[in-house]
Scaffold this active site. Structure first.
Site, PDB file in Angstrom:
ATOM      1  N   TRP A 153       2.451  -3.386  -2.060  1.00 22.55           N
ATOM      2  CA  TRP A 153       3.440  -4.366  -1.607  1.00 22.55           C
ATOM      3  C   TRP A 153       4.150  -3.956  -0.339  1.00 22.55           C
ATOM      4  O   TRP A 153       4.845  -4.761   0.261  1.00 22.55           O
ATOM      5  CB  TRP A 153       4.474  -4.567  -2.724  1.00 22.55           C
ATOM      6  CG  TRP A 153       4.967  -3.239  -3.232  1.00 22.55           C
ATOM      7  CD1 TRP A 153       4.458  -2.530  -4.297  1.00 22.55           C
ATOM      8  CD2 TRP A 153       5.972  -2.407  -2.650  1.00 22.55           C
ATOM      9  NE1 TRP A 153       5.096  -1.315  -4.402  1.00 22.55           N
ATOM     10  CE2 TRP A 153       6.039  -1.212  -3.409  1.00 22.55           C
ATOM     11  CE3 TRP A 153       6.847  -2.555  -1.571  1.00 22.55           C
ATOM     12  CZ2 TRP A 153       6.912  -0.182  -3.124  1.00 22.55           C
ATOM     13  CZ3 TRP A 153       7.722  -1.511  -1.275  1.00 22.55           C
ATOM     14  CH2 TRP A 153       7.741  -0.345  -2.048  1.00 22.55           C
ATOM     15  N   ASN A 154       4.049  -2.673   0.068  1.00 20.94           N
ATOM     16  CA  ASN A 154       4.954  -2.230   1.141  1.00 20.94           C
ATOM     17  C   ASN A 154       4.552  -2.706   2.539  1.00 20.94           C
ATOM     18  O   ASN A 154       5.393  -2.790   3.422  1.00 20.94           O
ATOM     19  CB  ASN A 154       5.183  -0.713   1.098  1.00 20.94           C
ATOM     20  CG  ASN A 154       3.925   0.079   1.273  1.00 20.94           C
ATOM     21  OD1 ASN A 154       2.819  -0.459   1.197  1.00 20.94           O
ATOM     22  ND2 ASN A 154       4.066   1.362   1.493  1.00 20.94           N
TER      23      ASN A 154
ATOM     24  N   PRO B 105      -4.287  -8.782  -3.411  1.00 25.88           N
ATOM     25  CA  PRO B 105      -3.000  -8.288  -2.931  1.00 25.88           C
ATOM     26  C   PRO B 105      -2.120  -7.869  -4.104  1.00 25.88           C
ATOM     27  O   PRO B 105      -2.387  -8.229  -5.253  1.00 25.88           O
ATOM     28  CB  PRO B 105      -2.401  -9.504  -2.229  1.00 25.88           C
ATOM     29  CG  PRO B 105      -3.026 -10.688  -2.883  1.00 25.88           C
ATOM     30  CD  PRO B 105      -4.401 -10.248  -3.355  1.00 25.88           C
TER      31      PRO B 105
ATOM     32  N   CYS C 140       3.987   5.223   2.763  1.00 25.54           N
ATOM     33  CA  CYS C 140       3.309   6.425   2.271  1.00 25.54           C
ATOM     34  C   CYS C 140       3.351   7.551   3.294  1.00 25.54           C
ATOM     35  O   CYS C 140       3.105   8.697   2.950  1.00 25.54           O
ATOM     36  CB  CYS C 140       1.890   6.109   1.867  1.00 25.54           C
ATOM     37  SG  CYS C 140       1.026   5.223   3.144  1.00 25.54           S
TER      38      CYS C 140
ATOM     39  N   GLU D 146      -6.428   5.471  -0.062  1.00 23.38           N
ATOM     40  CA  GLU D 146      -5.279   5.891   0.736  1.00 23.38           C
ATOM     41  C   GLU D 146      -4.116   5.984  -0.230  1.00 23.38           C
ATOM     42  O   GLU D 146      -3.582   4.969  -0.672  1.00 23.38           O
ATOM     43  CB  GLU D 146      -5.048   4.872   1.853  1.00 23.38           C
ATOM     44  CG  GLU D 146      -4.315   5.467   3.026  1.00 23.38           C
ATOM     45  CD  GLU D 146      -2.843   5.181   2.949  1.00 23.38           C
ATOM     46  OE1 GLU D 146      -2.125   6.047   2.383  1.00 23.38           O
ATOM     47  OE2 GLU D 146      -2.416   4.116   3.412  1.00 23.38           O
TER      48      GLU D 146
END
Ligand code: ADP
Length: 483
Positions: A156-157, A181, A290, A256
């Site tokens: 979501w970021n 998504p 991240c 990732e």
């Protein structure tokens, strides 16, 4: 402003499968984290629906992969151009569903589009090799071919850019794509699908499957043999689940995953520049990226000055609803995210850290938290080992270069790291010694389409962006030709 977006033609709430908007019997709510307001009820696809989308991607594959690279690139370019032309509305939508400040949302749209532009160009540079043979009658040919149907699971970021970074190289390579998504932020993905259709992406080439059943969709992507590649961005925990699930088919993965980025300020650094870099590396997206600095190490000689200057800057950061004028820090995404921030903070204070600014829920209430600086952080605190994913900047003290490198590398993660220094020999030594896929040296912002983004150790596999990024969606074939 929200109402205008909700009645606009990029506001889509059905899933996008095989070139059509697909409703479903059940739907799930998407809420604005700044207000708790429900923005939309989005189609909640079942695992069987996702199978249908995968079949559509398979059906679209022969035609798409056989087009020339230039034809695919032209469509990708048109798509990115449309995203930029619509960036105001896309950014508003993104801020509404995710919470980040509008200025950051606009930057994200431009960043997402830049990957699509980049891979529109890279499509034409998928070169093979002709290698001199090992015997007089032999020639060795190496060609690169699209891997097939690719799928993604994204967080979501960065509701736009995480998808753009994956779908762009996939489509450029000649793959077709099914994107799932985050259930928290599906609206940006659906708006991308609408613009993609307008740009001329053929039916079935890019599908968006919205679903609450993350685990079920993840299983389908791993277990369905039509899917030849899965690209995931999210936590290491879910990355491990997907890797295990993908093992029986030896499915190609890009992962990732989480980070625990060190940010080191040496005695010889430009302290003001280091403070600027910290604001970007720590407080962008309210600390919810991240590659966010998680552990800040300041050398003894400049420790007090750095903490004082950082504290002064952080105290001025403006908290508020992302659509508000001049807002720099939006809400946390969920209650759970807020709770983790508070737990990390409480644990640190209990173990001796000092709050120099912030440290409390913000005046806005809800999911807002004050941007915070902690001095006196130590390795025993939870925030030294785990990603806080929030606006808390703990500053650790160190004396020597060897000591800080050991501390920086003392983590299972290896995504990004940052350091500020002026001495050139030190810069090279530290750059080489840090165990991470990416290093920011005298800068707090490193992501760009031109560079390979990715991690080592438990932070993942594969790279996104750069000329290497397209390889994630290509298979190499070697042909031995006897003449
Ligand atoms: P984050 O903490 O960033 O939300 P997660 O790894 O929990 O990271 O989530 C990243 C994405 O993975 C989200 O879209 C989420 O819905 C999805 N997800 C969560 N659990 C699973 C699972 N078991 N299988 C597949 N996807 C999952």
């Amino acid at each position: 402003m929200g109402d205008a977006i909700q009645s606009s033609d990029i506001f889509k709430t059905d899933a996008y499968v095989n070139g059509k908007w697909q409703p479903s019997r059940t739907r799930f709510d998407v809420t604005n984290p700044a207000t708790g307001e429900i923005l939309a009820a989005v189609a909640d696809l079942s695992r069987d629906d996702v199978k249908v989308a995968i079949d559509a991607a398979a059906a679209a594959l022969p035609n798409w992969s056989k087009r020339t690279a230039k034809q695919r690139g032209d469509i990708l370019r048109a798509w990115a151009d449309l995203m930029l032309a619509e960036s105001d509305r896309l950014a508003q939508l993104l801020t509404l569903e995710m919470g980040k400040p509008l200025a950051e949302a606009k930057t994200e749209i431009a960043y997402g589009a830049s990957f699509i532009h980049w891979f529109a160009e890279e499509a034409r540079r998928v070169y093979g090799d002709i290698i001199p043979g090992h015997q007089v009658d032999k020639r060795i040919l190496v060609l690169k071919q699209p891997i097939g149907v690719a799928a993604s699971i994204t967080p979501w970021n960065f509701p736009n850019a995480m998808i753009a970074r994956k779908v762009a190289p996939a489509l450029a390579a000649g793959c077709t794509f099914v994107a799932r998504p985050s259930e928290l932020t599906p609206l940006s993905a659906l708006a991308m699908a609408e613009l993609g259709a307008r740009a001329g992406i053929p039916a079935g080439v890019f599908n968006v499957v919205t679903s609450l059943d993350a685990a079920g969709v993840g299983k389908e992507f791993c277990e369905n043999p039509i899917v030849r590649k899965l690209s995931f961005t999210g936590s290491t925990r879910v990355g491990q689940i997907l890797m295990a699930q993908a093992a029986p088919q030896i499915k190609k993965l890009s992962l990732e995953l989480g980070g625990n980025a060190p940010f080191i300020v040496f005695d010889d650094a430009d302290i003001d520049a280091a403070v600027d870099g910290t604001i970007i590396a720590k407080f962008r997206n309210a600390g919810q990226t991240c590659v966010c600095a998680n552990r800040i190490y300041a050398q003894s000689g400049i420790y007090d000055e750095y903490v004082a200057k950082l504290t002064a800057r952080v105290a001025q950061l403006r908290v508020g609803e992302g659509l508000g004028e001049g807002v720099e820090i939006g809400p946390m995404i969920t209650d759970a995210a807020l709770k983790k921030v508070r737990q990390h903070l409480d644990d640190a204070v209990e173990k001796g850290a000092t709050v120099t600014t912030g440290g409390k829920p913000a005046a806005q209430g809800g999911l807002f938290f004050q941007p915070t600086v902690l001095s006196g952080a130590t390795a025993e605190m939870r925030l030294a080992a785990e990603e806080t994913f929030g606006p808390v900047a703990p500053v650790f003290r160190f004396d020597t270069e060897e000591e800080v490198i050991a501390m920086a590398n003392d983590t299972e993660f290896g995504l990004a790291s940052y350091f500020y220094a002026r001495d050139m020999a030190r810069i090279i030594r530290v750059m080489e010694a840090l165990e991470s896929g990416m290093v920011g040296i005298n800068t707090g912002l490193i992501s760009t389409a031109e560079a390979p983004f990715g991690g080592i150790k438990s932070s993942g596999l594969g790279r996104e962006g750069s000329r290497y990024g397209i390889d994630e969606y290509l298979e190499m074939k070697y042909a031995c030709l006897s003449i």
